[in-house]
Design a protein around this motif. Structure first.
Motif, PDB file in Angstrom:
ATOM      1  N   PHE A   1       3.203  -3.655   0.735  1.00 36.07           N
ATOM      2  CA  PHE A   1       3.464  -5.345   0.635  1.00 36.07           C
ATOM      3  C   PHE A   1       5.029  -5.486   0.785  1.00 36.07           C
ATOM      4  CE2 PHE A   1       4.240  -9.129  -1.683  1.00 36.07           C
ATOM      5  CZ  PHE A   1       3.371  -9.967  -0.958  1.00 36.07           C
ATOM      6  N   PHE A   2       5.862  -4.941   0.211  1.00 31.36           N
ATOM      7  CA  PHE A   2       7.517  -5.154   0.467  1.00 31.36           C
ATOM      8  C   PHE A   2       7.807  -4.794   1.668  1.00 31.36           C
ATOM      9  CE2 PHE A   2      11.618  -2.986  -0.044  1.00 31.36           C
ATOM     10  CZ  PHE A   2      12.338  -4.305  -0.243  1.00 31.36           C
ATOM     11  N   VAL A   3       7.377  -3.945   2.473  1.00 31.01           N
ATOM     12  CA  VAL A   3       7.842  -3.774   3.763  1.00 31.01           C
ATOM     13  C   VAL A   3       7.073  -4.856   4.600  1.00 31.01           C
ATOM     14  CG1 VAL A   3       7.367  -2.275   5.759  1.00 31.01           C
ATOM     15  CG2 VAL A   3       7.838  -1.358   3.345  1.00 31.01           C
ATOM     16  N   ALA A   4       6.049  -5.550   4.226  1.00 27.86           N
ATOM     17  CA  ALA A   4       5.432  -6.587   5.078  1.00 27.86           C
ATOM     18  C   ALA A   4       6.258  -7.665   5.030  1.00 27.86           C
ATOM     19  CB  ALA A   4       3.761  -6.585   4.595  1.00 27.86           C
ATOM     20  N   VAL A   5       6.679  -8.088   3.515  1.00 25.87           N
ATOM     21  CA  VAL A   5       7.507  -9.141   3.359  1.00 25.87           C
ATOM     22  C   VAL A   5       8.703  -8.975   4.146  1.00 25.87           C
ATOM     23  CG1 VAL A   5       8.738 -10.293   1.494  1.00 25.87           C
ATOM     24  CG2 VAL A   5       6.533  -9.526   0.900  1.00 25.87           C
ATOM     25  N   LEU A   6       9.469  -7.882   4.194  1.00 29.10           N
ATOM     26  CA  LEU A   6      10.702  -7.830   5.003  1.00 29.10           C
ATOM     27  C   LEU A   6      10.260  -7.830   6.418  1.00 29.10           C
ATOM     28  CD1 LEU A   6      12.569  -4.893   3.331  1.00 29.10           C
ATOM     29  CD2 LEU A   6      12.863  -7.185   2.975  1.00 29.10           C
ATOM     30  N   ALA A   7       9.145  -7.339   7.015  1.00 29.41           N
ATOM     31  CA  ALA A   7       8.975  -7.560   8.487  1.00 29.41           C
ATOM     32  C   ALA A   7       8.752  -9.128   8.714  1.00 29.41           C
ATOM     33  CB  ALA A   7       7.875  -6.853   8.984  1.00 29.41           C
ATOM     34  N   LEU A   8       8.070  -9.960   7.783  1.00 29.17           N
ATOM     35  CA  LEU A   8       7.803 -11.322   7.964  1.00 29.17           C
ATOM     36  C   LEU A   8       9.092 -12.074   7.988  1.00 29.17           C
ATOM     37  CD1 LEU A   8       5.628 -13.355   8.396  1.00 29.17           C
ATOM     38  CD2 LEU A   8       5.491 -13.446   5.972  1.00 29.17           C
ATOM     39  N   THR A   9       9.945 -11.763   7.269  1.00 31.14           N
ATOM     40  CA  THR A   9      11.143 -12.496   7.220  1.00 31.14           C
ATOM     41  C   THR A   9      12.063 -12.054   8.235  1.00 31.14           C
ATOM     42  OG1 THR A   9      12.177 -10.573   5.756  1.00 31.14           O
ATOM     43  CG2 THR A   9      11.302 -12.376   4.688  1.00 31.14           C
ATOM     44  N   ALA A  10      12.119 -10.896   8.467  1.00 37.33           N
ATOM     45  CA  ALA A  10      12.932 -10.637   9.953  1.00 37.33           C
ATOM     46  C   ALA A  10      12.476 -11.201  11.290  1.00 37.33           C
ATOM     47  CB  ALA A  10      12.866  -8.965  10.091  1.00 37.33           C
ATOM     48  N   LEU A  11      10.836 -11.400  11.313  1.00 37.65           N
ATOM     49  CA  LEU A  11      10.442 -11.985  12.424  1.00 37.65           C
ATOM     50  C   LEU A  11      10.892 -13.206  12.451  1.00 37.65           C
ATOM     51  CD1 LEU A  11       8.428 -12.168  14.572  1.00 37.65           C
ATOM     52  CD2 LEU A  11       6.589 -12.502  13.062  1.00 37.65           C
ATOM     53  N   THR A  12      10.607 -14.070  11.125  1.00 33.03           N
ATOM     54  CA  THR A  12      11.088 -15.428  10.903  1.00 33.03           C
ATOM     55  C   THR A  12      12.376 -15.824  11.403  1.00 33.03           C
ATOM     56  OG1 THR A  12       9.424 -15.722   9.262  1.00 33.03           O
ATOM     57  CG2 THR A  12      10.896 -17.653   9.689  1.00 33.03           C
ATOM     58  N   ARG A  13      13.212 -15.048  11.050  1.00 32.17           N
ATOM     59  CA  ARG A  13      14.622 -15.094  11.281  1.00 32.17           C
ATOM     60  C   ARG A  13      15.099 -14.822  12.559  1.00 32.17           C
ATOM     61  NH1 ARG A  13      18.713 -17.135   8.235  1.00 32.17           N
ATOM     62  NH2 ARG A  13      20.000 -15.783   9.017  1.00 32.17           N
ATOM     63  N   SER A  14      14.215 -13.968  13.422  1.00 32.60           N
ATOM     64  CA  SER A  14      14.617 -13.733  14.842  1.00 32.60           C
ATOM     65  C   SER A  14      14.057 -14.934  15.690  1.00 32.60           C
ATOM     66  CB  SER A  14      13.814 -12.430  15.311  1.00 32.60           C
ATOM     67  OG  SER A  14      12.577 -12.667  14.889  1.00 32.60           O
ATOM     68  N   LEU A  15      13.351 -15.809  15.406  1.00 32.32           N
ATOM     69  CA  LEU A  15      12.818 -16.966  16.166  1.00 32.32           C
ATOM     70  C   LEU A  15      13.974 -17.946  16.638  1.00 32.32           C
ATOM     71  CD1 LEU A  15       9.365 -17.653  14.699  1.00 32.32           C
ATOM     72  CD2 LEU A  15       9.889 -16.438  16.918  1.00 32.32           C
ATOM     73  N   PRO A  16      14.180 -18.582  17.535  1.00 35.50           N
ATOM     74  CA  PRO A  16      15.055 -19.421  17.852  1.00 35.50           C
ATOM     75  C   PRO A  16      14.791 -20.773  17.014  1.00 35.50           C
ATOM     76  CG  PRO A  16      13.940 -19.136  19.788  1.00 35.50           C
ATOM     77  CD  PRO A  16      13.459 -17.932  18.859  1.00 35.50           C
ATOM     78  N   PRO A  17      15.626 -21.515  16.903  1.00 39.39           N
ATOM     79  CA  PRO A  17      15.255 -22.809  16.137  1.00 39.39           C
ATOM     80  C   PRO A  17      14.513 -23.643  16.854  1.00 39.39           C
ATOM     81  CG  PRO A  17      17.544 -22.355  15.553  1.00 39.39           C
ATOM     82  CD  PRO A  17      17.147 -21.399  16.840  1.00 39.39           C
ATOM     83  N   SER A  18      14.742 -23.856  18.478  1.00 40.63           N
ATOM     84  CA  SER A  18      13.708 -24.534  19.333  1.00 40.63           C
ATOM     85  C   SER A  18      12.466 -24.127  19.284  1.00 40.63           C
ATOM     86  CB  SER A  18      14.585 -24.437  20.942  1.00 40.63           C
ATOM     87  OG  SER A  18      14.741 -22.998  21.002  1.00 40.63           O
ATOM     88  N   ALA A  19      12.085 -22.844  18.977  1.00 45.96           N
ATOM     89  CA  ALA A  19      10.796 -22.474  19.191  1.00 45.96           C
ATOM     90  C   ALA A  19       9.958 -23.099  18.059  1.00 45.96           C
ATOM     91  CB  ALA A  19      10.477 -20.930  18.891  1.00 45.96           C
ATOM     92  N   LEU A  20      10.356 -23.735  16.982  1.00 46.64           N
ATOM     93  CA  LEU A  20       9.618 -24.229  15.971  1.00 46.64           C
ATOM     94  C   LEU A  20       9.770 -25.591  15.898  1.00 46.64           C
ATOM     95  CD1 LEU A  20      10.083 -21.459  13.221  1.00 46.64           C
ATOM     96  CD2 LEU A  20       8.110 -21.814  14.709  1.00 46.64           C
ATOM     97  N   LEU A  21      10.627 -26.236  17.073  1.00 49.30           N
ATOM     98  CA  LEU A  21      10.948 -27.605  16.552  1.00 49.30           C
ATOM     99  C   LEU A  21       9.974 -28.626  16.700  1.00 49.30           C
ATOM    100  CD1 LEU A  21      13.362 -29.442  16.631  1.00 49.30           C
ATOM    101  CD2 LEU A  21      13.407 -29.371  19.178  1.00 49.30           C
ATOM    102  N   VAL A  22       8.635 -28.489  17.297  1.00 51.15           N
ATOM    103  CA  VAL A  22       7.582 -29.430  17.725  1.00 51.15           C
ATOM    104  C   VAL A  22       6.816 -29.466  16.368  1.00 51.15           C
ATOM    105  CG1 VAL A  22       5.641 -29.862  18.795  1.00 51.15           C
ATOM    106  CG2 VAL A  22       7.491 -29.319  20.053  1.00 51.15           C
TER     107      VAL A  22
END
Length: 263
Positions: free
Chosen positions: A92-113
């Protein structure tokens, strides 16, 4: 080797400081002057940018940054403690880290809408609260990432002793985790302020009222206005907007040093 290291550190320091030094000198230029150093130095740029509302913009940036830091700490602190101490598995801890890394890797414009529509549905467009909530997309994963590492360092013996004494998970959180992670909390708050202070895209799109502009948005408008060629005005605004994050860097560095050395 030591001399080579000193040269490398000196070059890195000059690379980091030189642009700021140029901006500081340019802020003392006279109107219509475009050569450095200023001759004679003038504070006309600072007076003009104050008239243009940089003081209110800095207060707006501080408010948004403090709200974003408060939200991140309020969620990340109990979440990191729960993940580290309440029986969650390593997977579960590894899954949390993977999710945070994925979120951080997205450019701001990708989630703008998606963010825009969410804030519009909540009635939080053109508000500092809505902007601070939008920043959680990036500040909260960072806060979780940092705090999880330190939550796992809380002494199991202290936890076991408190459990034997009848302390509930809530009491263990407030009386053990919160004091133990005080410096980590301060570091996360300072880093969050640094990260959101100069953000431009979300602030420019989600905030419309000039009285609510953050410092980065106001400077962006100055650059694209008739003041774009007034180096003293633009530079003075940049210097004033740079002081708070520089102070936050010092606070974050001090907090991280205390964490590292256990002081």
């Amino acid at each position: 080797m030591a001399r080579l290291s000193s040269v490398a550190v000196t070059l890195a320091l000059l690379t980091a400081v030189s642009p700021l030094a140029v901006v500081v000198m340019a802020s003392f230029l006279n109107a219509g002057q475009y050569s450095l150093p200023p001759n004679p130095p003038s504070v006309e740029g600072y007076a003009k940018v104050l008239d243009l509302g940089i003081g209110q913009a800095l207060l707006n940036s501080a408010l948004v940054g403090l709200l974003a830091a408060a939200f991140s700490v309020a969620v990340a602190l109990p979440t990191s403690y729960a993940v580290a101490k309440l029986g969650f598995t390593l997977r579960f801890f590894v899954a949390v880290l993977a999710l945070t890394a994925l979120t951080r890797s997205l450019p701001p414009s990708a989630l703008l809408v998606a963010v825009y529509e969410t804030l519009r549905g909540m009635g939080l467009l053109d508000s500092h609260l809505g902007l601070a909530l939008a920043y959680q997309i990036y500040s909260l994963p960072m806060a979780l990432w940092i705090m999880l590492a330190f939550a796992y360092e809380i002494s199991p013996e202290v936890e076991a002793a408190a459990r034997v004494d009848g302390a509930s998970p809530v009491k263990r959180f407030f009386y053990i985790a919160v004091p133990a992670m005080r410096n980590a909390t301060l570091a996360v708050a300072a880093l969050t302020l640094i990260e959101v202070w100069g953000e431009y895209l979300y602030a420019a799109i989600f905030i419309n009222a000039p009285s609510k502009y953050t410092a980065s948005v106001l400077i962006g408008h100055l650059v694209s206005s008739e003041y774009g060629f007034d180096w003293n005005v633009i530079s003075a605004a940049s210097v004033m907007a740079s002081i708070p994050p520089i102070l936050m860097v010092g606070i974050a560095a001090q907090a991280m040093t205390k964490i590292h050395f256990g002081k």
